[in-house]
Every structure is written in C-alpha cells, then in structure tokens.
Design a protein around this motif. Sequence first.
Motif, PDB file in Angstrom:
ATOM      1  N   UNK A  65       0.813  -1.207   0.000  1.00 14.24           N
ATOM      2  CA  UNK A  65       0.000   0.000   0.000  1.00 14.24           C
ATOM      3  C   UNK A  65       0.850   1.261   0.000  1.00 14.24           C
ATOM      4  N   UNK A  66       0.216   2.321  -0.442  1.00 17.41           N
ATOM      5  CA  UNK A  66       0.836   3.639  -0.430  1.00 17.41           C
ATOM      6  C   UNK A  66      -0.217   4.642   0.027  1.00 17.41           C
ATOM      7  N   UNK A  67       0.008   5.293   1.170  1.00 20.96           N
ATOM      8  CA  UNK A  67      -0.952   6.292   1.631  1.00 20.96           C
ATOM      9  C   UNK A  67      -0.906   7.532   0.724  1.00 20.96           C
ATOM     10  N   UNK A  68      -1.962   8.314   0.737  1.00 20.13           N
ATOM     11  CA  UNK A  68      -1.956   9.566  -0.025  1.00 20.13           C
ATOM     12  C   UNK A  68      -1.135  10.644   0.693  1.00 20.13           C
ATOM     13  N   UNK A  69      -0.993  11.772   0.075  1.00 22.44           N
ATOM     14  CA  UNK A  69      -0.435  12.997   0.680  1.00 22.44           C
ATOM     15  C   UNK A  69       1.066  12.963   0.950  1.00 22.44           C
ATOM     16  N   UNK A  70       1.824  12.198   0.143  1.00 18.13           N
ATOM     17  CA  UNK A  70       3.273  12.252   0.215  1.00 18.13           C
ATOM     18  C   UNK A  70       3.838  12.070   1.610  1.00 18.13           C
ATOM     19  N   UNK A  71       4.625  13.053   2.059  1.00 22.68           N
ATOM     20  CA  UNK A  71       5.289  12.969   3.361  1.00 22.68           C
ATOM     21  C   UNK A  71       4.287  12.910   4.507  1.00 22.68           C
ATOM     22  N   UNK A  72       3.135  13.575   4.351  1.00 19.65           N
ATOM     23  CA  UNK A  72       2.094  13.500   5.390  1.00 19.65           C
ATOM     24  C   UNK A  72       1.550  12.071   5.507  1.00 19.65           C
ATOM     25  N   UNK A  73       1.408  11.400   4.356  1.00 19.46           N
ATOM     26  CA  UNK A  73       0.973  10.004   4.361  1.00 19.46           C
ATOM     27  C   UNK A  73       1.996   9.100   5.025  1.00 19.46           C
ATOM     28  N   UNK A  74       3.280   9.389   4.795  1.00 18.06           N
ATOM     29  CA  UNK A  74       4.342   8.602   5.435  1.00 18.06           C
ATOM     30  C   UNK A  74       4.304   8.784   6.953  1.00 18.06           C
ATOM     31  N   UNK A  75       4.069  10.001   7.385  1.00 18.09           N
ATOM     32  CA  UNK A  75       3.954  10.269   8.826  1.00 18.09           C
ATOM     33  C   UNK A  75       2.718   9.564   9.384  1.00 18.09           C
ATOM     34  N   UNK A  76       1.604   9.669   8.655  1.00 19.49           N
ATOM     35  CA  UNK A  76       0.366   9.004   9.088  1.00 19.49           C
ATOM     36  C   UNK A  76       0.563   7.496   9.176  1.00 19.49           C
TER      37      UNK A  76
END
Length: 156
Positions: A116-127
């Motif tokens: 999976x890959x969360x949305x929102x780039x770096x914000x997704x990585x933090x999430x």
Amino acid sequence: MAFYQFTKTQKVNASVDEIWDFISSPANLKEITPDYMGFDITSENTPKKMYPGLIISYKVSPLLGIKTTWVTEISQVKDKAYFVDEQRIGPYKLWHHQHIIEPLPYGVLMTDIVSYSPPFGILGAIANSIIIKGKLNEIFNYRTNAIVKRFGPYKI
C-alpha cells in the motif's frame, strides 16, 4: 511516494475447502472486520463467490468514524490457492492485497500480503508510522480472532 508492505500469517484448524469457501465469499467480509469500522457492502447483486474482474463497493469507517466509499476489484483468483483485491476508489494511492492459502499437515496456512501507499506524500508517510501501521495490525488481529472463533484454534 511512500510504499509499504504488511504481512500477516495464521494457521487455521480447517481444510483448504472450508477456508476457501469462507474467504472467497464477499458476504463473510463483515464477519472478519471490526464492528467499529461500520463495514457494509453497497454493491448490488454481489455474487456468492469471488471471480476475476468482480467489483465490490463498500462503506467503511477506517478512522474517526468518517464513512468512506471503498471500491475494490478482484483482479486475480486461483481456486483454493489465492485471490488478489486491488483498490479502485478509496483512501489509498495504492492498495494491493494478496490472500494466500496453503495446505498444512493439520490445517491451512493463511498469508495476507498488503502492499500500500498512503496519499499525501510525506504527510501520508507520517500518518503511516503514527496511525496506519497500527490500524492494520489491529484489523488483522481482529480477523485472526474471528477466524479462530469460527474454526477453532490451530492444533497439531
């Protein structure tokens, strides 16, 4: 784009036929999803068994009780061995979930691999590090317990 994989295995005290009949039926998804997620299939005429190309739509509340539409396609099926669902509409940039079953001498090994890959780039990585990884663990732990409740604990 941040990319992650989550893997969960479970030994089940059941035959390949029993597990396949259960996991390949969309109607059983609600039973293995935590109640707080408010999981409901919204597709009309959902079949009793999954097949390649099947589109299933859901309403689900994965976070903070916010209802989200999630649409997946069953992209691959090998009878009594595996199927793959892929998100077409939903909260992730990428969601690819492999459901694999393999016979054991006294039951079945179920393996789930979620890429999976969360949305929102770096914000997704933090999430992912703060929320998503933990939620996936929680959801799959619930599912593990639901499978044990239905089929019993694995015994050698």
